[in-house]
Enzyme design. Structure first.
Site, short mmCIF file in Angstrom:
data_model
loop_
_atom_site.label_atom_id
_atom_site.label_comp_id
_atom_site.label_asym_id
_atom_site.label_seq_id
_atom_site.Cartn_x
_atom_site.Cartn_y
_atom_site.Cartn_z
N HIS A 1 -17.29 36.26 -31.62
CA HIS A 1 -18.41 35.52 -32.24
C HIS A 1 -18.01 34.97 -33.62
O HIS A 1 -18.87 34.76 -34.47
CB HIS A 1 -19.65 36.38 -32.37
CG HIS A 1 -19.98 37.16 -31.14
ND1 HIS A 1 -20.78 36.66 -30.13
CD2 HIS A 1 -19.58 38.39 -30.72
CE1 HIS A 1 -20.87 37.56 -29.16
NE2 HIS A 1 -20.14 38.61 -29.48
N GLU B 1 -6.37 17.98 -35.90
CA GLU B 1 -7.67 17.32 -35.69
C GLU B 1 -7.57 16.21 -34.65
O GLU B 1 -8.45 16.05 -33.79
CB GLU B 1 -8.20 16.73 -37.01
CG GLU B 1 -8.73 17.78 -37.95
CD GLU B 1 -9.16 17.17 -39.28
OE1 GLU B 1 -10.31 17.40 -39.67
OE2 GLU B 1 -8.36 16.48 -39.92
N LYS C 1 -4.41 3.49 -12.37
CA LYS C 1 -3.21 3.51 -13.21
C LYS C 1 -3.48 3.72 -14.68
O LYS C 1 -2.86 4.59 -15.32
CB LYS C 1 -2.40 2.24 -12.99
CG LYS C 1 -1.77 2.27 -11.62
CD LYS C 1 -1.20 0.97 -11.19
CE LYS C 1 -1.05 0.99 -9.67
NZ LYS C 1 -2.35 1.09 -8.95
N ASN D 1 -5.28 17.40 -45.61
CA ASN D 1 -6.05 17.51 -44.36
C ASN D 1 -5.15 17.79 -43.15
O ASN D 1 -4.09 17.19 -43.02
CB ASN D 1 -6.83 16.22 -44.13
CG ASN D 1 -7.85 15.98 -45.23
OD1 ASN D 1 -8.43 16.92 -45.76
ND2 ASN D 1 -8.04 14.72 -45.60
N ASN E 1 0.81 -1.22 0.00
CA ASN E 1 0.00 0.00 0.00
C ASN E 1 0.85 1.27 0.00
O ASN E 1 0.57 2.20 -0.75
CB ASN E 1 -0.96 0.00 1.19
CG ASN E 1 -1.95 -1.16 1.11
OD1 ASN E 1 -2.00 -1.85 0.09
ND2 ASN E 1 -2.72 -1.37 2.16
N SER F 1 -6.37 12.52 -49.07
CA SER F 1 -7.59 11.73 -49.07
C SER F 1 -7.43 10.60 -50.07
O SER F 1 -6.79 10.76 -51.11
CB SER F 1 -8.77 12.62 -49.46
OG SER F 1 -9.81 11.84 -50.01
N LYS G 1 -7.08 17.00 -51.78
CA LYS G 1 -7.17 17.26 -50.34
C LYS G 1 -5.81 17.25 -49.63
O LYS G 1 -4.95 16.45 -49.91
CB LYS G 1 -8.06 16.21 -49.66
CG LYS G 1 -9.53 16.31 -49.99
CD LYS G 1 -10.18 17.61 -49.55
CE LYS G 1 -10.37 17.71 -48.04
NZ LYS G 1 -11.41 16.81 -47.56
N1 ARG Z 1 -1.71 -3.57 -7.27
C1 ARG Z 1 -2.16 -2.82 -6.15
C2 ARG Z 1 -2.61 -1.43 -6.58
O1 ARG Z 1 -2.33 -1.06 -7.64
C3 ARG Z 1 -1.06 -2.69 -5.15
C4 ARG Z 1 -1.52 -2.52 -3.76
C5 ARG Z 1 -2.20 -3.77 -3.33
N2 ARG Z 1 -2.50 -3.78 -1.93
C6 ARG Z 1 -3.37 -4.63 -1.41
N3 ARG Z 1 -3.56 -4.54 -0.14
N4 ARG Z 1 -4.02 -5.50 -2.13
O2 ARG Z 1 -3.24 -0.73 -5.86
#
Ligand code: ARG
Length: 465
Positions: A164, A298, A333, A293, A118, A285, A291
Site C-alpha cells: 500500500h 517518465e 502493419k 527530472n 496474400n 527545467s 530541477k
Molecule cells: N498490401 C497488402 C497487405 O498489406 C498486401 C496483400 C494484398 N492482397 C490483396 N489481395 N489485395 O495486406
C-alpha cells in the site's frame, strides 16, 4: 472524389478494368509508405520462392539466375535510397516485382507463379517479426544482466519494503531488483513462445486455396529457416494472431517496464531519495534551475499507452473478418511496427540506465526504520517462545501503541516495557528487532536474506542463456 487520369494499364492487375483508379482511392489504398519496411523480407521470400520453382522444374536455371541478379539489384537500390516507389503499384510487393521486371525482363513476370500477395505478405511479416523478436530479446537480456549485477552489488543493502506504499517490512535492494528480473524473465518466455509459434511458412498458400503448380512447400519453408510449412492455406493468408500475440507480450512487457519506471521516479524524488540517476539520463527545467527530472523513466511510463493501444487496434482489426484474406489486414502493419520499435527502445533505454543507477543506502536505511518495520518480527519471536500467533499479534499491537505514544520505533522500547507486555520476552528480543536481523531471518528460497539474494542472483544469471 476526383477522377484520376492515370492510365489503368500501369497497374499490375489492370487487365480487367476499364477505367483508372480514382487518384484519392489510389492514395487511400496504398501501403508502400509504411510496408517498405518489409522490402528486405519480401526479397528474401522471393529468393526462396524462385529457388523452389526452379527445383520443381517451373523456372529454368537461366530464369532463376536472372531473378537472383535482379533481386540483388533491387535490394541494393532500396538500401541506397535510389529506388523509385510508385503509388500506383500500391505496396512493397508490387513495387519490388515491377522493378525486377524492368531490370531483367520476362523472367521477372514469372516470379509470381504459384504465389499471391496474400501468402507473400503473411510470410514477410513473419520474417520481420521473427527478426524483431531476436533483437528485442537481446535488449531484454542486457537489461536483465544489469539487474542481476546490481542485485549482487546491493544484496546486503537494506531498504523498506512496501505494501500500500506504506513501510511494511525491511527488504534488501538486491531482492527488489530481482523481483523486476522475474517479471522480465516471464516476458522473455512469452516472446520466445510467440517466435516459435509464428515460425511456419505460409508460402504456397497462394491467394487462399493453394496452387495448381507442382510446388514443394517444405523446400521454401526450410530455405527461409521456418520450422515447416503452415498446415491450412485459408488460415495461413488470413490470421494475424501471431502479431496480436506479439503485441500482447509487448504490452505486458511495457506494463512491467512502466512499473519499474514508476518506482525509479518515486525513488529519485527528494522525499524518497533512494537512488541517483546519472545526469545523462535526466533533463533540467527551463524555468526551475534546481530541477533534475527523470525523463527517461517518465517517457517509458508514457509509452505504454501506445503499445496497449496497438494491442486493442490489432485484436479489433481481426475480430470481424471472415476467411480468408481481407484488405483490413493491411492495417496490421503500422501498429505492429510501432509496438516493435517502442518495446525495443524502451528496453534499450532501461538496459543503459539500470547499470548506472546508484543506491543511497543511508537514505534507504532511514526510511526502512520508519513505521515499525520489525513489528512482525516481534510477533514471530513471541510465537517461537510458545505464544499463539493471534495473541502475539495483539501483544505487538499494544507495543506499537506504546511506541507511538513515546514517538519511537517499537525496536527502541525498553526491555522492561516489552517484558511488561509478555513475560516470554527476554534479552535476545533485540536481535530480531534490528533491520539486519529481520532480513537475515527470511532465509528460504524466494526470501530477502542477503544469502538468498546472492543464490537467486546466481540462478538468474544461469537462466540468462
Ligand atoms: N498490401 C497488402 C497487405 O498489406 C498486401 C496483400 C494484398 N492482397 C490483396 N489481395 N489485395 O495486406
Amino acid at each position: 472524389m476526383s477522377s484520376s487520369i492515370d492510365s489503368h494499364t500501369s497497374q499490375t492487375w489492370g487487365g480487367r478494368f476499364s477505367e483508372a483508379t480514382d487518384a484519392f482511392v489510389q492514395e487511400f489504398t496504398a501501403s508502400y509508405s509504411f510496408d517498405h519496411v518489409l522490402a528486405r523480407y519480401d526479397i528474401e521470400g522471393s529468393r526462396a520462392h524462385a529457388l523452389m520453382l526452379n527445383a520443381c522444374g517451373i523456372l529454368t536455371n537461366e530464369e532463376l539466375a536472372d531473378i537472383r541478379r535482379g533481386l540483388d539489384q533491387v535490394e541494393t537500390e532500396i538500401s541506397a535510397g535510389s529506388f523509385k516507389w510508385r503509388v500506383e503499384l500500391e505496396d512493397v510487393h508490387m513495387n519490388v516485382e515491377a522493378r525486377l521486371t524492368e531490370i531483367i525482363g520476362d523472367a521477372g513476370k514469372k516470379l509470381h507463379t504459384g504465389r499471391s500477395r496474400n501468402d507473400q505478405v503473411a510470410t514477410d511479416i513473419r520474417l520481420y517479426l521473427r527478426e524483431a523478436i531476436v533483437s528485442i530479446r537481446g535488449q531484454m537480456t542486457r537489461l536483465r544482466t544489469g539487474l542481476i549485477d546490481q542485485a549482487e552489488t546491493y544484496a546486503d543493502t537494506i531498504m523498506p519494503g512496501f505494501t500500500h506504499l506504506q513501510v511494511a517490512q525491511p527488504v534488501t535492494f538486491g531482492h527488489h531488483l530481482l523481483a523486476w528480473n522475474e517479471m522480465l524473465l516471464r516476458d522473455d518466455g512469452r516472446l520466445a513462445d510467440c517466435a516459435q509459434r509464428l515460425n511456419y511458412c505460409p508460402l504456397g498458400s497462394a491467394a487462399l486455396a493453394g496452387t495448381s503448380y507442382p510446388i514443394d512447400r517444405h523446400l521454401t519453408a526450410s530455405a527461409l529457416g521456418f520450422s515447416g510449412p503452415t498446415e491450412n492455406s485459408l488460415d495461413s493468408v488470413s490470421d494475424r494472431d501471431f502479431a496480436i500475440e506479439f503485441t500482447s507480450a509487448a504490452a505486458i512487457t511495457m506494463m512491467h517496464l512502466s512499473r519499474m519506471a514508476e518506482e525509479m521516479i518515486i525513488w529519485t524524488s527528494a522525499q524518497f531519495n533512494f537512488v541517483d540517476l546519472p545526469d545523462r539520463f535526466c533533463t533540467g527545467s527551463s524555468i526551475m534551475p534546481q530541477k533534475k527530472n527523470p525523463d527517461v523513466p517518465e517517457l517509458i511510463r508514457g509509452k505504454v499507452g501506445r503499445v496497449q493501444g496497438h494491442l486493442v487496434a490489432l485484436i479489433t482489426l481481426m475480430k470481424g473478418q471472415p476467411l480468408a484474406y481481407n484488405k483490413d489486414n493491411q492495417e496490421d502493419k503500422e501498429p505492429l511496427f510501432d509496438a516493435v520499435r517502442t518495446v525495443h527502445d524502451s528496453l534499450m533505454a532501461l538496459a543503459d540506465l539500470v547499470p548506472a543507477m546508484k543506491a543511497k543506502p543511508d537514505a534507504m536505511r532511514r526510511a526502512a526504520g520508519l513505521g515499525h518495520p520489525t513489528a512482525t518480527d516481534l510477533a514471530d519471536y513471541l510465537v517461537r517462545k510458545g505464544i499463539a500467533f493471534r495473541d502475539a499479534h495483539e501483544i505487538v499491537g499494544t507495543a506499537v501503541g506504546l511506541a507511538e505514544a513515546e514517538g519511537i520505533d517499537v525496536a527502541a522500547l525498553s526491555l522492561e516495557t516489552l517484558k511488561s507486555l509478555s513475560d516470554a520476552v527476554e534479552e535476545d528480543v533485540f536481535k530480531v528487532l534490528t533491520l539486519e536481523g529481520s532480513v537475515a531471518a527470511r532465509d528460504h528460497i524466494g526470501g530477502t536474506a542477503p544469502a538468498q539474494v546472492r543464490a537467486a542472483a546466481s540462478r538468474a544469471r544461469a537462466a540468462l542463456d
